[in-house]
Scaffold this motif. Sequence first.
Motif, PDB file in Angstrom:
ATOM      1  N   ILE A 307      41.528  64.738  60.851  1.00 58.21           N
ATOM      2  CA  ILE A 307      41.381  65.951  60.045  1.00 58.21           C
ATOM      3  C   ILE A 307      42.695  66.306  59.355  1.00 58.21           C
ATOM      4  O   ILE A 307      42.700  66.751  58.201  1.00 58.21           O
ATOM      5  N   GLU A 308      43.815  66.086  60.033  1.00 56.06           N
ATOM      6  CA  GLU A 308      45.120  66.289  59.405  1.00 56.06           C
ATOM      7  C   GLU A 308      45.239  65.427  58.140  1.00 56.06           C
ATOM      8  O   GLU A 308      45.685  65.903  57.085  1.00 56.06           O
ATOM      9  N   ASP A 309      44.845  64.166  58.268  1.00 60.65           N
ATOM     10  CA  ASP A 309      44.916  63.248  57.124  1.00 60.65           C
ATOM     11  C   ASP A 309      43.985  63.701  56.004  1.00 60.65           C
ATOM     12  O   ASP A 309      44.338  63.618  54.817  1.00 60.65           O
ATOM     13  N   ILE A 310      42.786  64.171  56.389  1.00 62.37           N
ATOM     14  CA  ILE A 310      41.826  64.640  55.388  1.00 62.37           C
ATOM     15  C   ILE A 310      42.390  65.843  54.640  1.00 62.37           C
ATOM     16  O   ILE A 310      42.318  65.924  53.406  1.00 62.37           O
ATOM     17  N   PHE A 311      42.979  66.792  55.374  1.00 62.17           N
ATOM     18  CA  PHE A 311      43.550  67.978  54.735  1.00 62.17           C
ATOM     19  C   PHE A 311      44.704  67.587  53.808  1.00 62.17           C
ATOM     20  O   PHE A 311      44.832  68.147  52.705  1.00 62.17           O
ATOM     21  N   ASP A 313      45.131  64.695  52.207  1.00 61.17           N
ATOM     22  CA  ASP A 313      44.558  64.061  51.013  1.00 61.17           C
ATOM     23  C   ASP A 313      43.901  65.099  50.102  1.00 61.17           C
ATOM     24  O   ASP A 313      44.033  65.039  48.873  1.00 61.17           O
ATOM     25  N   ASN A 314      43.179  66.036  50.715  1.00 59.65           N
ATOM     26  CA  ASN A 314      42.484  67.047  49.919  1.00 59.65           C
ATOM     27  C   ASN A 314      43.460  67.948  49.169  1.00 59.65           C
ATOM     28  O   ASN A 314      43.247  68.301  48.000  1.00 59.65           O
ATOM     29  N   ARG A 315      44.531  68.337  49.836  1.00 56.43           N
ATOM     30  CA  ARG A 315      45.519  69.203  49.179  1.00 56.43           C
ATOM     31  C   ARG A 315      46.159  68.488  47.991  1.00 56.43           C
ATOM     32  O   ARG A 315      46.434  69.103  46.955  1.00 56.43           O
ATOM     33  N   GLN A 316      46.412  67.193  48.142  1.00 55.28           N
ATOM     34  CA  GLN A 316      46.963  66.430  47.035  1.00 55.28           C
ATOM     35  C   GLN A 316      45.992  66.373  45.863  1.00 55.28           C
ATOM     36  O   GLN A 316      46.388  66.476  44.700  1.00 55.28           O
ATOM     37  N   ALA A 317      44.723  66.215  46.188  1.00 55.24           N
ATOM     38  CA  ALA A 317      43.709  66.092  45.141  1.00 55.24           C
ATOM     39  C   ALA A 317      43.410  67.434  44.468  1.00 55.24           C
ATOM     40  O   ALA A 317      43.212  67.502  43.255  1.00 55.24           O
ATOM     41  N   ILE A 318      43.381  68.505  45.260  1.00 53.03           N
ATOM     42  CA  ILE A 318      43.031  69.831  44.731  1.00 53.03           C
ATOM     43  C   ILE A 318      44.180  70.418  43.927  1.00 53.03           C
ATOM     44  O   ILE A 318      43.972  71.117  42.929  1.00 53.03           O
ATOM     45  N   GLY A 319      45.377  70.134  44.338  1.00 51.87           N
ATOM     46  CA  GLY A 319      46.538  70.594  43.599  1.00 51.87           C
ATOM     47  C   GLY A 319      46.703  72.097  43.560  1.00 51.87           C
ATOM     48  O   GLY A 319      47.199  72.656  42.579  1.00 51.87           O
ATOM     49  N   GLY A 320      46.296  72.812  44.595  1.00 52.98           N
ATOM     50  CA  GLY A 320      46.494  74.249  44.673  1.00 52.98           C
ATOM     51  C   GLY A 320      45.466  75.081  43.932  1.00 52.98           C
ATOM     52  O   GLY A 320      45.583  76.312  43.880  1.00 52.98           O
ATOM     53  N   LEU A 321      44.462  74.448  43.358  1.00 52.41           N
ATOM     54  CA  LEU A 321      43.439  75.206  42.623  1.00 52.41           C
ATOM     55  C   LEU A 321      42.605  76.072  43.550  1.00 52.41           C
ATOM     56  O   LEU A 321      42.161  77.156  43.178  1.00 52.41           O
ATOM     57  N   PHE A 322      42.357  75.584  44.734  1.00 57.43           N
ATOM     58  CA  PHE A 322      41.641  76.356  45.748  1.00 57.43           C
ATOM     59  C   PHE A 322      41.978  75.775  47.110  1.00 57.43           C
ATOM     60  O   PHE A 322      42.584  74.703  47.205  1.00 57.43           O
ATOM     61  N   THR A 323      41.602  76.461  48.165  1.00 56.53           N
ATOM     62  CA  THR A 323      41.812  75.964  49.528  1.00 56.53           C
ATOM     63  C   THR A 323      40.478  75.916  50.259  1.00 56.53           C
ATOM     64  O   THR A 323      39.474  76.458  49.795  1.00 56.53           O
ATOM     65  N   HIS A 324      40.488  75.278  51.413  1.00 56.84           N
ATOM     66  CA  HIS A 324      39.268  75.210  52.215  1.00 56.84           C
ATOM     67  C   HIS A 324      39.641  75.267  53.683  1.00 56.84           C
ATOM     68  O   HIS A 324      40.797  75.038  54.068  1.00 56.84           O
ATOM     69  N   SER A 325      38.652  75.585  54.504  1.00 57.10           N
ATOM     70  CA  SER A 325      38.843  75.656  55.949  1.00 57.10           C
ATOM     71  C   SER A 325      37.863  74.709  56.631  1.00 57.10           C
ATOM     72  O   SER A 325      36.868  74.276  56.030  1.00 57.10           O
ATOM     73  N   CYS A 326      38.146  74.403  57.898  1.00 55.31           N
ATOM     74  CA  CYS A 326      37.319  73.444  58.618  1.00 55.31           C
ATOM     75  C   CYS A 326      37.206  73.840  60.086  1.00 55.31           C
ATOM     76  O   CYS A 326      38.190  74.244  60.712  1.00 55.31           O
ATOM     77  N   GLY A 327      35.997  73.729  60.612  1.00 55.67           N
ATOM     78  CA  GLY A 327      35.765  73.846  62.046  1.00 55.67           C
ATOM     79  C   GLY A 327      35.167  72.543  62.531  1.00 55.67           C
ATOM     80  O   GLY A 327      34.235  72.015  61.925  1.00 55.67           O
TER      81      GLY A 327
END
Length: 388
Positions: A307-311, A313-327
């Motif tokens: 999940i750390e790796d997924i977050f 990768d996602n942050r790199q791809a999103i580029g600060g446009l939005f954020t997300h949470s995960c359970g």
Amino acid sequence: MANTMKDLPAFTPQQISLSPAEKTRRKRKSIIRAAEGFFLLLTVILPLSILNAIELSLDDWLLAVTACTIVWGLMLLIIITKADRFLAFFDPHFFVVPALGAVILISYFAYLMPDLRILVLGGWFTVLLFGGGLMTFRQSILLSFAMGIGYMLSVYAIAQSGYPINLAAEIGQVIPFWVVWGYSGRVTERMRMKRIENKMLRKELSQYAFTDSLTGLYNRRAFENEFQRRKELLRGGAYLGVLVFDIDHFKRVNDTKGHEAGDVLLKEFAAVLSRSMGDDACLARLGGDEFVAIISVESLNELEQLIEDIFYDNRQAIGGLFTHSCGAVLTSSKYSISRVLRVADTSLYEAKARGRDCFVVKDLDEVSMALATAPKVDESLGDLEQLR
């Protein structure tokens, strides 16, 4: 990359097409029905032979029965031994080879029963009817050509045996038969194309039944089926990680920018998640901005690292446009999908409460042990919309 509409779940094709066992059963049933037709013809002819109403001795009738038994017995043997798979490159439905067997039998019957030769030849229409939806036009033409040649050889053999017959007229009348058979081939080709069209339509409908129309990911039904399938495959110390994602403040996007902007954001988030998930992952949209994934893991630490790796990768791809949470939840095979999702949603709620843009992971075995020893509490999630 996680699965999309182009890559249906493992269970879906079984609902679209027949299993190998069912295909074999149907082929066997078709051969039996074809054999029944030939034996029925011989049964009807037997009284005529006994009463000398036609020129067919009882010995010749028995020869016809023997020929039928050999030909259709051989066809059944091919299916039972699965030898038909070696013929699949030109006869996938195993119709062409049995049709050639029918050509041999009809030609032989015409020779044994010259008085009924035209009636016997008419049986070829039944063979073409059996092949409706299975034969290509070319196959129909080639088989009908073979039938015509077989009949002409039978007529020639009849003439050579001394039976009074106008050989030129008999051979000449094969030509109109060929014309009619050729037209029948056009009809069977249309039936085949309609069959293919219906099959494609069923597949498309099945895709819509198991996928989310907006994102192309699996829907809840497909996800639950895939979870059950993977759970049944778990062995030894293997576990499943179930991850629930949502977009932070998604409701605000819908309220301020409209639902079209929300849909664009959902599709973008689905694409981001698909790229960051491994090939083993199953990704689905449960509804709204809630997405869920299944991955195979061996420990809680491994799940957290993934999940750390997924977050990242996602942050790199999103580029600060939005954020997300995960359970997320680490689960074994003893828990139901409803139980797993309930705890995963609770983990998501905790991630929201911690400030969003983060994740919370729970071991379902530990959660269950804690609940078993704690006072009875209400496990309802409350209104999560306030935190979204």
